[in-house]
Design an enzyme around this catalytic site. Sequence first.
Site, PDB file in Angstrom:
ATOM      1  N   ASP A 149     -39.498  14.662   8.449  1.00  0.00           N
ATOM      2  CA  ASP A 149     -39.219  15.203   9.941  1.00  0.00           C
ATOM      3  C   ASP A 149     -38.003  15.647  10.303  1.00  0.00           C
ATOM      4  O   ASP A 149     -37.390  15.027   9.981  1.00  0.00           O
ATOM      5  CB  ASP A 149     -39.225  14.145  11.111  1.00  0.00           C
ATOM      6  CG  ASP A 149     -39.139  14.079  12.032  1.00  0.00           C
ATOM      7  OD1 ASP A 149     -38.946  16.070  12.590  1.00  0.00           O
ATOM      8  OD2 ASP A 149     -38.906  13.526  12.800  1.00  0.00           O
ATOM      9  N   LYS A 157     -31.017  23.280  13.510  1.00  0.00           N
ATOM     10  CA  LYS A 157     -32.636  23.442  13.813  1.00  0.00           C
ATOM     11  C   LYS A 157     -32.538  24.592  15.348  1.00  0.00           C
ATOM     12  O   LYS A 157     -33.639  25.440  15.164  1.00  0.00           O
ATOM     13  CB  LYS A 157     -33.138  22.236  14.394  1.00  0.00           C
ATOM     14  CG  LYS A 157     -34.192  22.655  14.369  1.00  0.00           C
ATOM     15  CD  LYS A 157     -35.497  20.621  14.256  1.00  0.00           C
ATOM     16  CE  LYS A 157     -36.665  21.053  14.716  1.00  0.00           C
ATOM     17  NZ  LYS A 157     -36.948  20.024  14.268  1.00  0.00           N
ATOM     18  N   GLU A 211     -44.593  18.748  14.968  1.00  0.00           N
ATOM     19  CA  GLU A 211     -44.366  17.682  15.208  1.00  0.00           C
ATOM     20  C   GLU A 211     -45.076  16.885  16.119  1.00  0.00           C
ATOM     21  O   GLU A 211     -45.662  14.929  15.248  1.00  0.00           O
ATOM     22  CB  GLU A 211     -42.744  17.288  16.257  1.00  0.00           C
ATOM     23  CG  GLU A 211     -42.036  17.623  14.892  1.00  0.00           C
ATOM     24  CD  GLU A 211     -40.243  18.373  15.636  1.00  0.00           C
ATOM     25  OE1 GLU A 211     -40.537  18.242  16.431  1.00  0.00           O
ATOM     26  OE2 GLU A 211     -40.135  18.919  14.641  1.00  0.00           O
ATOM     27  N   ASP A 222     -43.993  13.920  22.593  1.00  0.00           N
ATOM     28  CA  ASP A 222     -42.689  13.916  22.106  1.00  0.00           C
ATOM     29  C   ASP A 222     -40.938  14.929  21.875  1.00  0.00           C
ATOM     30  O   ASP A 222     -41.268  16.108  22.400  1.00  0.00           O
ATOM     31  CB  ASP A 222     -43.073  14.811  20.694  1.00  0.00           C
ATOM     32  CG  ASP A 222     -42.068  15.317  19.488  1.00  0.00           C
ATOM     33  OD1 ASP A 222     -40.633  14.824  20.099  1.00  0.00           O
ATOM     34  OD2 ASP A 222     -42.149  15.462  19.056  1.00  0.00           O
TER      35      ASP A 222
END
Lengths: 417, 523
Positions: free
Chosen positions: B8, B70, B171, B193
Amino acid sequence: MAAGGGAGAIGARTPRLASDCDLEGLDLSPAEGFLLSRIDGHTPQALLRQVGGLPPDEVDRCIERWAESGLLVFVSSGPPARSGEGDSGFGEASASAARAPVAIDPQLEISAEAQQAALAMDAGLERPYHEILGVEPDADVRTIKRAYFGLSKEFHPDRYFRRDIGPYADVVERVFRRIVEAYELLSDPATRAEVQRDLAAAAQAPPEPQPEPPLETPAEEPAAEISRPRKRRTGPRPFSPLTRAFAQRRAKAKSFFEAGMAAYAEGRWLEAAGSVRLAIAFDPRNAVYKSRFVDVRQKVADVRFEQLTKEADSAMTFRDRGDALKLYEEALHYKPFDPQVNHTAARLAWLVADDPRRAKEYAVRACEVEPEQPEYRKTLGMIYKAAGLKANARRELQCALRLNPKDDEARAELKSL
Amino acid sequence: MSRVIGIDLGTTNSCVTVIENGQPTVIPNAGGYRTTPSMFAISHDGKRLVGHLAKRQAITNSRNTVYASKRLIGRRFDSAEVQKAIDLCPFEIVRGANDDPRIKIAGKTFTCPEIAGIILREMKRVAEEYIGEPVSEAVITVPAYFNDTQRQSTKDAGKIAGLEVLRIINEPTAAAMAYGATNRSEEKIAIYDLGGGTFDISVLDMSDGVIEVLATAGNTFLGGEDFDRRIVMHLLERFQEEESIDLRTDPMALQRLKDAAEKAKCDLSSRESTEVSLPFISSDDSGPRHLQLELDRGTLESLVDDLVQGTVKTVEACVQDAGLTPGDVDRVILVGGQTRMPLIQKTAGEFFGKGPHKGVNPDEVVAIGAAMQAEALVSDDKDLLLLDVTPLSLGIATAGGHFAKLIERNTTVPVRKTHIFTTTRDNQTAVKIRVLQGESDVAADNDLLGEFVLSGIRPAPQGGPEIDVCFDIDANGIVSVSATDLSTGKEQSITVNATGTLSQDEIQKIIEEHELYEVELKA
């Protein structure tokens, strides 16, 4: 598919018509004729029980009887299962094109059973959507979803992630796409209503190219006739059941062939090959189909060759070179005489796989095709040298030097001999 | 067979997992932590630091410490998101050769895949130390709403780290896989999420190990970092009110505030109020100044309420996309550290009319799912199957700046769709196929994935030629597009290698550079 049931072994085998079968002397009911028309060498018996239009045990009994009388044989699960059938047309193993003749191959990393299941699904992709999912036409969304999940477990390409399943990669993917399509259309009430309307319309008015009733309809009707076989004799019989079955198969073959030619005209070679192959499967005696198939297969081979070399090239830059060698070798299946690929394969077989014998074969072929190419000569010479064949090595290296006197490497190699 | 891992790769923290005897194991790093900060720094003496080491020195070396990269990966330099980041980040962001944002620290410029690659390499190392053998293959997760360019860039990062990326998965989908592996009943679940930098919502249908993604939506620029930033702004304002000192221009003070904000936020998940204490945060003529403030949960909630409400809108749209109502969802699973916040649990609970599922660790469940997908792909035991979808619609630009969608979002892959297009001018002999991804009907508002020209069309009046455009997405999510002139059979095609990502050569160069660097370290 809910294949097998109790009699798994019987369910898994796949009958086809014997090539020398004598259909003249038979007397079959329309229901039996229909069942016979479903037997195409792709569909395993388990599936025939479901789609044969007869009760499952009746299907088993008919197949048993026909097999005893020599009308049917079973496709063996050994290698070239269909070689006896299509003779010159598509049986040759040498240039098995991507979507073309798919036979059961125990070498692949997919079980023979799964191969048969995939072929059976693949042959039945034109069936109505609910049949593809193996559910009743009026099944509820939950049942449809369950069927879809079950089939996905069997046919999703991820099931064979990185497995070498050869031509089945295409088959499985095609089958899965169709399963998804069926699920998407049937799980949405709006599109489902449309599908059902189409189905009903098709049942009432057979489509143009098929003079006979469409293949799906006879399902219930003959079942009624079976229970009163005597009555049948009184009415006129325009077709003997078998003639009708074969006419249907020919019509189906023709529509596949036309679809194939349309795809061909549009440059969709893979699709063309698949369709023409199906046409041949339904009408194995048609010479036109066979001759066109040679063209189509060539195109597919070109495409595959290009794809594979491209993949191999990128494997060279990225992954290990063993992969690249495998890909180049696969590419050579499609174009065995490409000098450049032969040369690269030779170098890899020698340097990476450490297999001078294999390397020599490729190098020799490269030199045969382009005898004046000094690089090829040099590689061959060096391979000979590595294999301890000094005289051959000297000859090739001298030849390389004659063609390119400036090649110091070749000179050094020659000197060290 | 060597072991496969799941990673992850988070905005703030990363986590790596391996399957051992059928059970997922979260691998702790050398410091014993089960997650590793996604941070990279070059220290004053030129050392490269990753993870906790980088985080520890971030305060004193903020200009040379990269975090939350990211948020930049796979984006264009001119995009609003990158411009926003330039304003906020203490490290320098510059324009790269492909119009991509690059990060310049300690005089050296890094591409975003390179930074991600460094973090992935660290995770790989963590796994290798634990397992005791080299690891070369991984499944890496990305936010569901990442477009193709962002996915490709993440894949490139994997290559740079020396990993073969078996699959990039979403994810929330990974979280669902982790859940579905142990809960095999027939259920519809929603995964909410909210991670460090991104928000995703997915609705899935599962039964007996098969997991179907019904719909997915999200916002790649909303996450826990935004919550932190709101707190930082609040603290800045309060400090300025009380002391008349503006800390905005002081990078070190900002970094301390950021750390304190994150800590306060976490405290307030379990407590009603907390104290923020930063002694010697600044000084003026009268001597040193300290920041000492009380922060309560109510204040925090009022600071971030609009962010939380923003997620509800996305959730609503996603549930509708799935063809469901909130009540149809059997279970709600919260993923990502930010969902520990009581306000979020309450909001999600109210929306779906049921309390969230408690059985998963929100920080680890994504990595666990990634490892499960990796295992499901390579093992012979095909018990788990993910039926994944395309997150964004795909299509081509047409005359007048319109966007013709060929594959709608949330379509199950693999998929192939074709459509026939034609020319707009008389005797037009070439067409440009611009492959776009996004939801807007206006071509320019979508992401350009690639383009190519189909030439040699036979001259004909406008509308005459028929050009068949075929989109194909394989099980790996690789998009290829071909265009064929039906009258001539002429064909052009591309496998979409999104613009703005690195070329194969560039990746190779980076790999070699990093190999050199590795040698350097050992010496």
